[in-house]
Design a protein around this motif. Structure first.
Motif, PDB file in Angstrom:
ATOM      1  N   ALA A   1       3.236  -0.113  -0.018  1.00  0.00           N
ATOM      2  CA  ALA A   1       2.254  -0.091  -1.099  1.00  0.00           C
ATOM      3  C   ALA A   1       1.222   1.004  -0.904  1.00  0.00           C
ATOM      4  O   ALA A   1       0.731   1.592  -1.862  1.00  0.00           O
ATOM      5  CB  ALA A   1       1.570  -1.453  -1.204  1.00  0.00           C
TER       6      ALA A   1
ATOM      7  N   GLU B   1       2.715  -5.972  -3.104  1.00  0.00           N
ATOM      8  CA  GLU B   1       2.164  -5.014  -4.065  1.00  0.00           C
ATOM      9  C   GLU B   1       3.196  -3.975  -4.486  1.00  0.00           C
ATOM     10  O   GLU B   1       3.290  -3.601  -5.663  1.00  0.00           O
ATOM     11  CB  GLU B   1       0.939  -4.330  -3.456  1.00  0.00           C
ATOM     12  CG  GLU B   1       0.244  -3.361  -4.406  1.00  0.00           C
ATOM     13  CD  GLU B   1      -0.939  -2.669  -3.763  1.00  0.00           C
ATOM     14  OE1 GLU B   1      -1.336  -1.594  -4.273  1.00  0.00           O
ATOM     15  OE2 GLU B   1      -1.462  -3.172  -2.748  1.00  0.00           O
ATOM     16  N   TYR B   2       3.969  -3.483  -3.518  1.00  0.00           N
ATOM     17  CA  TYR B   2       4.996  -2.480  -3.848  1.00  0.00           C
ATOM     18  C   TYR B   2       6.043  -3.080  -4.787  1.00  0.00           C
ATOM     19  O   TYR B   2       6.431  -2.455  -5.786  1.00  0.00           O
ATOM     20  CB  TYR B   2       5.648  -1.991  -2.559  1.00  0.00           C
ATOM     21  CG  TYR B   2       6.792  -1.011  -2.753  1.00  0.00           C
ATOM     22  CD1 TYR B   2       6.543   0.328  -3.025  1.00  0.00           C
ATOM     23  CD2 TYR B   2       8.115  -1.428  -2.650  1.00  0.00           C
ATOM     24  CE1 TYR B   2       7.584   1.238  -3.183  1.00  0.00           C
ATOM     25  CE2 TYR B   2       9.166  -0.527  -2.812  1.00  0.00           C
ATOM     26  CZ  TYR B   2       8.887   0.802  -3.088  1.00  0.00           C
ATOM     27  OH  TYR B   2       9.930   1.688  -3.253  1.00  0.00           O
TER      28      TYR B   2
ATOM     29  N   ARG C   1       4.621  -3.434  -8.216  1.00  0.00           N
ATOM     30  CA  ARG C   1       4.427  -2.123  -8.866  1.00  0.00           C
ATOM     31  C   ARG C   1       5.690  -1.669  -9.576  1.00  0.00           C
ATOM     32  O   ARG C   1       5.629  -1.079 -10.645  1.00  0.00           O
ATOM     33  CB  ARG C   1       4.003  -1.113  -7.800  1.00  0.00           C
ATOM     34  CG  ARG C   1       3.662   0.273  -8.325  1.00  0.00           C
ATOM     35  CD  ARG C   1       3.267   1.195  -7.189  1.00  0.00           C
ATOM     36  NE  ARG C   1       2.144   0.659  -6.426  1.00  0.00           N
ATOM     37  CZ  ARG C   1       1.817   1.057  -5.201  1.00  0.00           C
ATOM     38  NH1 ARG C   1       2.551   1.987  -4.581  1.00  0.00           N
ATOM     39  NH2 ARG C   1       0.780   0.543  -4.584  1.00  0.00           N
ATOM     40  N   TRP C   2       6.845  -1.944  -8.962  1.00  0.00           N
ATOM     41  CA  TRP C   2       8.087  -1.404  -9.510  1.00  0.00           C
ATOM     42  C   TRP C   2       8.980  -2.423 -10.202  1.00  0.00           C
ATOM     43  O   TRP C   2       9.941  -2.035 -10.864  1.00  0.00           O
ATOM     44  CB  TRP C   2       8.860  -0.687  -8.392  1.00  0.00           C
ATOM     45  CG  TRP C   2       8.113   0.507  -7.903  1.00  0.00           C
ATOM     46  CD1 TRP C   2       7.488   0.670  -6.704  1.00  0.00           C
ATOM     47  CD2 TRP C   2       7.863   1.704  -8.637  1.00  0.00           C
ATOM     48  NE1 TRP C   2       6.870   1.888  -6.639  1.00  0.00           N
ATOM     49  CE2 TRP C   2       7.082   2.555  -7.823  1.00  0.00           C
ATOM     50  CE3 TRP C   2       8.221   2.149  -9.918  1.00  0.00           C
ATOM     51  CZ2 TRP C   2       6.669   3.806  -8.234  1.00  0.00           C
ATOM     52  CZ3 TRP C   2       7.805   3.404 -10.316  1.00  0.00           C
ATOM     53  CH2 TRP C   2       7.038   4.221  -9.491  1.00  0.00           C
TER      54      TRP C   2
END
Length: 400
Positions: A222, A393-394, A397-398
């Motif tokens: 992230a 979070e990563y 995000r995607w």
């Protein structure tokens, strides 16, 4: 106009700073013709890289014009076009950065033969790596290092060449048709980074202040603390030597990553089939054939959140965090049991930094057919997510 003329054939070295072939030509000849040939044999493999290439060519032309020169553009076979241009401008010699892929070496052999036939001097220069492939060899015998650790130790002991300034002035022969830049293609990734040396140098300047935290940040998915310089190194918009010099600490974790890049170049120079055949001697390959599973992996819909996040980042940006590359490649080969060559082909289509040496070298390392001393190593995607994306979070995000 009297005086001597040389051609510098650009390939994957699209810069003016620390460019040994360009610097040597400008020092030894009165007129220098920088040439790039748009080769149809290399076209169409990756719309993302084609767009990045064309942006880089426009930036290179601007830098050359700032120094009184220009970038001559031709379309067709690079060997034939180089020889034809040499005849038009009365060139005595051709300079070229050495490369390691099978295609690049075949191009070099053909160019050497044609230069000899036309009584032109051809000289190859370093510049695509920090330490030249073949500059260090195992003390116990062998043509190259097959394992990274001993290579890294030897690499650290090699005296580096001097970094070269950009030429102050470049003089073209009179009335050379320079050709038009190709129209900028759309690419496939909407958030892909733009190409060019000027962008690359700004990116390096902006990122360097975080270098002292690289060891802590580079695996944080992230946090996105990696340099993101790999596309610029792949196209030679940055000199790897200049990057290493700016980074300092030859034994530090970031420069170690640049050494990995050199390692795969020297492996590819010795084993040019690295993108087709297993690199590790005695590697067994028994891959499954499952087109549906491959399509799900490619499109980021495996149902494994961290894998899908990585593959969606790849499609959106033409780039993927290095930790995510390890996770997604391990999932394809070790969990799904699918051929690493299929994964390599997907990466080759989308990655701005995709090239034979690093793409294939890293894929084989993960698949257990390459240089990893623990070929049965696998990356559990759930444990990797817990460790490197603990807050999710990563993934959000995607995939959110």
């Amino acid at each position: 106009m009297s005086g001597r003329t040389a051609i510098v054939l650009f390939t994957r070295d699209l810069r003016v700073h620390d460019h040994p072939a360009l610097a040597a030509a400008c020092a030894a000849f009165d007129r220098v013709v920088p040439l790039y040939v748009l080769d149809p044999a290399l076209a169409g493999r990756s719309p993302n890289r084609t767009r990045f290439l064309h942006q880089s060519l426009a930036d290179l032309r601007a830098a050359l014009r700032d120094r009184g020169g220009d970038l001559v553009l031709r379309h067709g076979d690079p060997v034939a076009e180089t020889i034809r241009l040499a005849g038009e401008v009365g060139a005595e010699g051709v300079g070229l950065s050495a490369d390691v892929s099978r295609y690049a070496r075949r191009r070099e052999r053909r160019l050497r033969a044609e230069c000899e036939r036309h009584r032109l001097h051809l000289r190859l220069f370093p510049g695509l790596t920090i330490v030249e492939p073949g500059a260090v060899r195992p003390t116990g015998g062998g043509d190259h290092y097959r394992v990274f650790g001993p290579y890294h130790r030897a690499w650290l002991g090699v005296a580096r060449r001097a970094e070269l300034a950009a030429p102050a002035r470049i003089t073209l022969p009179d009335r050379v048709p320079v050709g038009r830049l190709p129209a900028l293609p759309p690419g496939e990734s909407p958030h892909a980074a733009p190409g060019g040396e000027s962008v690359a140098r700004r990116r390096l300047d902006e990122w360097l202040p975080t270098l002292d935290r690289y060891d802590d940040l580079h695996d944080d998915l992230a946090g996105d603390g990696t340099s993101r310089l790999s596309p610029y190194l792949r196209f030679g918009c940055l000199s790897p030597l200049a990057v290493a010099n700016r980074a300092g600490d030859p034994g530090g974790p970031f420069v170690r990553q640049l050494c990995w890049r050199d390692f795969f170049y020297q492996a590819t120079a010795a084993f040019p089939d690295i993108n087709h055949r297993a690199y590790r001697r005695g590697a067994t390959e028994a891959w499954r054939d499952d087109p549906d599973a491959l399509a799900a992996w490619t499109e980021g819909r495996t149902g494994v959140p961290i894998v899908d996040a990585g593959m969606r980042q790849l499609r959106a940006e033409g780039w993927m965090h290095n930790r995510a590359r390890l996770i997604t490649a391990s999932y394809l080969t070790k969990q799904l049991g699918l051929d690493w060559r299929a994964g390599l082909a997907v990466f080759d289509r989308w990655l701005l930094d995709g090239d034979v040496a690093n793409n294939a070298g890293n894929w084989q390392w993960v698949a257990g057919t390459g240089s990893d001393t623990k070929p049965y190593r696998r990356f559990n995607p759930y444990r990797q997510a817990e460790r490197y994306d603990p807050d999710g979070e990563y993934v959000r995000r995607w995939t959110g």
